[in-house]
Design a protein around this motif. Structure first.
Motif, PDB file in Angstrom:
ATOM      1  N   VAL A  47       0.846  -1.239  -0.059  1.00 50.11           N
ATOM      2  CA  VAL A  47      -0.032  -0.040  -0.087  1.00 50.11           C
ATOM      3  C   VAL A  47       0.863   1.412   0.052  1.00 50.11           C
ATOM      4  O   VAL A  47       1.698   1.332   0.890  1.00 50.11           O
ATOM      5  CB  VAL A  47      -0.875  -0.080   1.398  1.00 50.11           C
ATOM      6  N   SER A  48       0.508   2.131  -1.045  1.00 51.45           N
ATOM      7  CA  SER A  48       1.407   3.296  -1.093  1.00 51.45           C
ATOM      8  C   SER A  48       0.547   4.598  -1.538  1.00 51.45           C
ATOM      9  O   SER A  48      -0.445   4.307  -2.156  1.00 51.45           O
ATOM     10  CB  SER A  48       2.592   3.171  -2.044  1.00 51.45           C
ATOM     11  N   PHE A  49       1.100   5.810  -1.370  1.00 50.18           N
ATOM     12  CA  PHE A  49       0.541   6.839  -1.710  1.00 50.18           C
ATOM     13  C   PHE A  49       1.245   7.634  -2.854  1.00 50.18           C
ATOM     14  O   PHE A  49       2.340   7.771  -2.878  1.00 50.18           O
ATOM     15  CB  PHE A  49       0.238   8.125  -0.555  1.00 50.18           C
ATOM     16  N   ARG A  71      -1.144  11.789  -8.261  1.00 54.89           N
ATOM     17  CA  ARG A  71      -2.414  11.476  -8.274  1.00 54.89           C
ATOM     18  C   ARG A  71      -3.325  11.840  -7.069  1.00 54.89           C
ATOM     19  O   ARG A  71      -4.628  11.695  -7.288  1.00 54.89           O
ATOM     20  CB  ARG A  71      -2.797   9.918  -8.947  1.00 54.89           C
ATOM     21  N   GLN A  72      -2.682  11.889  -5.965  1.00 52.65           N
ATOM     22  CA  GLN A  72      -3.349  12.272  -4.738  1.00 52.65           C
ATOM     23  C   GLN A  72      -4.277  11.155  -4.267  1.00 52.65           C
ATOM     24  O   GLN A  72      -5.456  11.245  -3.989  1.00 52.65           O
ATOM     25  CB  GLN A  72      -4.028  13.250  -4.571  1.00 52.65           C
ATOM     26  N   CYS A  73      -3.797   9.746  -4.370  1.00 53.44           N
ATOM     27  CA  CYS A  73      -4.396   8.431  -4.119  1.00 53.44           C
ATOM     28  C   CYS A  73      -3.759   7.462  -3.763  1.00 53.44           C
ATOM     29  O   CYS A  73      -2.545   7.761  -3.666  1.00 53.44           O
ATOM     30  CB  CYS A  73      -5.352   8.143  -5.094  1.00 53.44           C
ATOM     31  N   TRP A  74      -4.552   6.489  -2.999  1.00 58.58           N
ATOM     32  CA  TRP A  74      -3.583   5.287  -2.390  1.00 58.58           C
ATOM     33  C   TRP A  74      -3.706   4.222  -3.243  1.00 58.58           C
ATOM     34  O   TRP A  74      -4.838   4.141  -4.036  1.00 58.58           O
ATOM     35  CB  TRP A  74      -4.250   5.026  -1.107  1.00 58.58           C
ATOM     36  N   LEU A 121      -4.001  -4.370  -8.222  1.00 54.83           N
ATOM     37  CA  LEU A 121      -3.552  -2.986  -8.715  1.00 54.83           C
ATOM     38  C   LEU A 121      -4.493  -2.167  -8.857  1.00 54.83           C
ATOM     39  O   LEU A 121      -5.277  -1.899  -9.970  1.00 54.83           O
ATOM     40  CB  LEU A 121      -2.473  -3.299 -10.027  1.00 54.83           C
ATOM     41  N   LYS A 122      -4.673  -1.482  -7.771  1.00 57.26           N
ATOM     42  CA  LYS A 122      -5.852  -0.532  -7.998  1.00 57.26           C
ATOM     43  C   LYS A 122      -5.715   0.852  -7.022  1.00 57.26           C
ATOM     44  O   LYS A 122      -5.005   0.670  -5.987  1.00 57.26           O
ATOM     45  CB  LYS A 122      -7.329  -1.376  -7.284  1.00 57.26           C
ATOM     46  N   SER A 123      -6.439   1.629  -7.701  1.00 57.79           N
ATOM     47  CA  SER A 123      -6.172   2.948  -6.535  1.00 57.79           C
ATOM     48  C   SER A 123      -7.506   3.293  -5.818  1.00 57.79           C
ATOM     49  O   SER A 123      -8.578   2.891  -6.312  1.00 57.79           O
ATOM     50  CB  SER A 123      -6.068   4.208  -7.627  1.00 57.79           C
ATOM     51  N   PHE A 124      -7.435   3.854  -4.883  1.00 63.21           N
ATOM     52  CA  PHE A 124      -8.532   4.315  -3.788  1.00 63.21           C
ATOM     53  C   PHE A 124      -8.171   5.836  -3.294  1.00 63.21           C
ATOM     54  O   PHE A 124      -7.192   6.304  -3.131  1.00 63.21           O
ATOM     55  CB  PHE A 124      -8.232   3.454  -2.570  1.00 63.21           C
ATOM     56  N   LYS A 125      -9.472   6.262  -2.842  1.00 64.17           N
ATOM     57  CA  LYS A 125      -9.395   7.522  -2.403  1.00 64.17           C
ATOM     58  C   LYS A 125      -9.094   7.400  -0.965  1.00 64.17           C
ATOM     59  O   LYS A 125      -8.432   8.601  -0.371  1.00 64.17           O
ATOM     60  CB  LYS A 125     -10.623   8.251  -2.465  1.00 64.17           C
ATOM     61  N   GLU A 166      -9.463   1.933   2.533  1.00 65.63           N
ATOM     62  CA  GLU A 166     -10.018   1.074   1.410  1.00 65.63           C
ATOM     63  C   GLU A 166      -9.078   0.571   0.714  1.00 65.63           C
ATOM     64  O   GLU A 166      -8.874  -0.710   0.525  1.00 65.63           O
ATOM     65  CB  GLU A 166     -10.709   2.028   0.464  1.00 65.63           C
ATOM     66  N   ALA A 167      -7.767   0.983   0.775  1.00 72.90           N
ATOM     67  CA  ALA A 167      -6.696   0.561   0.072  1.00 72.90           C
ATOM     68  C   ALA A 167      -5.991  -0.612   0.926  1.00 72.90           C
ATOM     69  O   ALA A 167      -5.783  -1.878   0.505  1.00 72.90           O
ATOM     70  CB  ALA A 167      -5.333   1.413  -0.268  1.00 72.90           C
TER      71      ALA A 167
END
Length: 126
Positions: free
Chosen positions: A68-70, A74-77, A90-94, A98-99
């Motif tokens: 998990v990284s920030f 893109r300002q997302c996790w 491999l997905k982004s989260f707000k 959630e991440a």
């Protein structure tokens, strides 16, 4: 590597990097365990086909959770997990939570599949 002469003379830089490379080479030659493992790619992959860097927390990890990284741009996790040279997650989260939840869910499914099957049957019986 090229180093400015002034930096060497003033002590800002002690070496061009050759000293570290030579020391590392000598130390690896003296280390019998290291010598036995050289060239064996299975040292980098867990029995399930998962790279060890997906299982061991790095010193550089700032999120506190492996995979998990920030993303500053893109300002997302991001949550990620690679199995057998393919990303299964491999997905982004707000949000961070959630991440982390997605990473934990992927770990349960791919790292401990027998436990996730037991958990899913337990939830149906209650």
């Amino acid at each position: 590597m090229v180093v400015d002469g002034y930096r060497l003379r003033s002590g800002q830089t002690r070496s061009c990097g050759c000293l570290r490379q030579a020391t590392s080479r000598e130390n690896s030659r003296k280390n019998a365990a290291f010598q036995r493992r050289i060239g064996n790619p299975s040292n980098l992959i867990h029995a399930n086909g998962i790279f060890l860097n997906s299982l061991v927390k790095s010193k550089r990890n700032k999120s506190g959770v492996i995979g998990v990284s920030f993303d500053q741009k893109r300002q997302c996790w991001f949550a990620r997990l690679m199995v057998n040279h393919h990303y299964v997650l491999l997905k982004s989260f707000k949000s961070y939570d959630e991440a982390v939840a997605a990473r934990r869910q992927a770990e349960a499914a791919y790292l401990h599949p027998q436990n996730s099957k037991m958990d899913s049957t337990a939830s149906f019986s209650s």
